[in-house]
Design a protein around this motif. Structure first.
Motif, short mmCIF file in Angstrom:
data_model
loop_
_atom_site.label_atom_id
_atom_site.label_comp_id
_atom_site.label_asym_id
_atom_site.label_seq_id
_atom_site.Cartn_x
_atom_site.Cartn_y
_atom_site.Cartn_z
N ARG A 1 -10.31 4.16 11.80
CA ARG A 1 -9.82 3.05 10.97
C ARG A 1 -8.43 2.62 11.41
O ARG A 1 -8.13 1.44 11.50
CB ARG A 1 -9.81 3.44 9.50
N GLN A 2 -7.57 3.60 11.69
CA GLN A 2 -6.22 3.29 12.14
C GLN A 2 -6.23 2.52 13.45
O GLN A 2 -5.37 1.70 13.71
CB GLN A 2 -5.40 4.57 12.29
N GLU A 3 -7.26 2.79 14.26
CA GLU A 3 -7.40 2.12 15.56
C GLU A 3 -8.26 0.85 15.44
O GLU A 3 -8.57 0.23 16.44
CB GLU A 3 -7.99 3.09 16.58
N HIS A 4 -8.63 0.50 14.21
CA HIS A 4 -9.46 -0.67 13.93
C HIS A 4 -10.79 -0.62 14.67
O HIS A 4 -11.34 -1.64 15.08
CB HIS A 4 -8.72 -1.98 14.25
N ASP A 5 -11.32 0.58 14.83
CA ASP A 5 -12.60 0.78 15.50
C ASP A 5 -13.68 1.01 14.45
O ASP A 5 -14.26 2.09 14.33
CB ASP A 5 -12.51 1.96 16.48
N HIS A 6 -13.95 -0.03 13.70
CA HIS A 6 -14.88 0.07 12.57
C HIS A 6 -16.31 0.33 13.03
O HIS A 6 -17.09 0.95 12.31
CB HIS A 6 -14.80 -1.19 11.72
N TRP B 1 -15.09 5.26 3.54
CA TRP B 1 -14.81 4.86 4.93
C TRP B 1 -15.89 3.93 5.46
O TRP B 1 -15.61 2.92 6.10
CB TRP B 1 -14.70 6.08 5.84
N GLN C 1 -15.81 0.43 3.71
CA GLN C 1 -14.68 -0.35 4.21
C GLN C 1 -14.94 -0.86 5.62
O GLN C 1 -14.64 -2.01 5.94
CB GLN C 1 -13.39 0.47 4.19
N ALA C 2 -15.51 -0.02 6.47
CA ALA C 2 -15.79 -0.43 7.85
C ALA C 2 -16.81 -1.55 7.89
O ALA C 2 -16.64 -2.54 8.62
CB ALA C 2 -16.27 0.77 8.66
N ARG D 1 -15.16 -4.76 6.73
CA ARG D 1 -14.22 -5.31 7.72
C ARG D 1 -14.93 -5.88 8.95
O ARG D 1 -14.38 -6.71 9.65
CB ARG D 1 -13.22 -4.24 8.11
N MET D 2 -16.18 -5.43 9.15
CA MET D 2 -16.97 -5.97 10.25
C MET D 2 -17.73 -7.23 9.81
O MET D 2 -18.43 -7.84 10.59
CB MET D 2 -17.95 -4.93 10.78
#
Length: 51
Positions: A11-16, A40, A43-44, A47-48
């Motif tokens: 998540r911190q790396e925006h790798d959803h 998690w 949220q992923a 965000r996608m």
């Protein structure tokens, strides 16, 4: 590294996509027992742009 730790790092790396892919491989009953895993994943997916 635990799953929650890996999800947090992704998540911190925006790798959803990584979160969604791994979460899809985790049995539903395991996710339901760990609210953080569900959080998690939800949220992923959001965000996608998914549901």
């Amino acid at each position: 590294m635990g799953i929650n730790t890996g999800f947090k790092k992704a998540r911190q790396e925006h790798d959803h996509a990584v979160i969604v892919t791994v979460a899809d491989k985790i049995p539903n009953n395991v996710q339901e027992e760990d609210p953080k895993l569900l959080m998690w994943d939800d949220q992923a997916v959001t965000r996608m742009g998914g549901e």
